[in-house]
Scaffold this active site. Structure first.
Site: not given
Length: 315
Positions: A11-13, A65, A96, A135, A196, A198
């Site tokens: 999930p990425m805002a 998420q 986050c 997460k 998660n 790199d």
């Protein structure tokens, strides 16, 4: 090593909207999470929260998420989301790092309050029937590495899966992710652990699997403008060499992404959101800076498509 381990999109805002999730799924992502959504906002029937969720009609598997800090609210929110959208996986954001999230005790701030985090997970677990994941990060700072304690709490509270980003909150996205922490959590837990951090090239994903023994991997920044990373990882897992996209294939995906963006969002919103995606897609191409600067000024969808067609024809 198994060649069927799940490869997920984090999930990425501001990034993992429905158009982007569709693109990565079409390129091999086994699961693609929504942007983080406020649990309280959903319960208050906030229009923007449901707009961010944007799951209506999306094909399965669906993954959501949520973020929040109140056990009761989180429990009610997962029940609402599951009843309305039947997702495969609902994730609790405990990683986050942004100030506006952590200053109100949410996101990575929950790493500093394992007891509260455990209560939140337990409340969600009592309500949810689908897979519940959490997460987390490695800790708050180098002096507060507590991923193992937090992971145990989550497992004991009823989480079905744990996703570990190998950076601290203090690092944000700088420095290196410590995969050794992912490995330590994997060794400790009975539930699946997803690594998660790199993974920017196909062999990075395979190396993480070997070094951590995690049961799956999650991509984030490495997939921006590069949905082929998913298929590349899966090819390497099968003992094959990754295949990188030709210019024609790259632009086919660009136009496909534009098509989806205009389908799922209003024109002005789609143009604004696509600017960053287009910058990532064309990075490294000739005159990319000139093209990017021009794209940032375009306000009309037809003009944007025509400009990109002209840019593609230059090659």
């Amino acid at each position: 090593m198994k060649d069927d381990v799940p490869v997920m999109m984090a999930p990425m805002a501001g990034i993992t909207d429905r158009a982007f999730r569709t693109i990565v799924k079409e390129h091999g992502a086994d699961l693609a999470f929504t942007q983080m959504v406020s649990a309280r906002g959903l319960l208050e029937n906030n229009r923007q929260s449901f707009k961010i969720l944007d799951l209506e009609g999306e094909k399965q598997p669906r993954a959501v998420q949520l973020f929040g800090s109140c056990p009761q609210i989180m429990g009610e929110a997962v029940a609402l989301v599951e009843a309305k959208y039947s997702p495969t996986n609902i994730n609790l954001n405990a990683g986050c790092p942004t100030p506006k999230v952590v200053k109100v005790g949410m996101g990575a701030a929950l790493m500093r309050n394992p007891q509260l985090l455990g209560k939140i997970v337990a409340s969600m677990a009592r309500q949810v029937k689908c897979q519940l994941s959490v997460k987390i990060r490695s800790g708050w700072s180098d002096k507060e590495i507590n991923a193992l304690e937090v992971a145990r709490r989550c497992q004991e509270a009823g989480a079905h899966m744990l996703i570990v980003h190998g950076r601290t909150r203090e690092q944000f996205y700088q420095g290196r992710a410590r995969w050794s922490i992912i490995a330590a959590v994997r060794e400790e837990l009975e539930i699946p652990v997803i690594g998660n951090g790199d993974i920017f090239a196909p062999h990075d994903g395979v190396r993480m699997l070997k070094e951590t023994d995690c049961q799956g991997i999650m991509l984030a920044r490495g997939a921006r403008g590069n949905p082929w990373l998913f298929t590349g990882i899966k090819r390497v897992l099968k003992g094959e060499e990754p295949v990188f996209p030709s210019l024609q294939e790259r632009f086919e995906v660009i136009f496909r992404h534009l098509e989806l963006a205009f389908k799922f969002s209003e024109e002005h919103v789609a143009i604004k959101e696509m600017r960053k995606h287009l910058s990532w897609y064309i990075k490294g191409l000739p005159d990319a800076r000139r093209a990017r600067d021009h794209i940032m000024k375009i306000e009309d969808s037809q003009e944007l498509v025509e400009y990109l067609q002209g840019y593609a024809d230059e090659f």
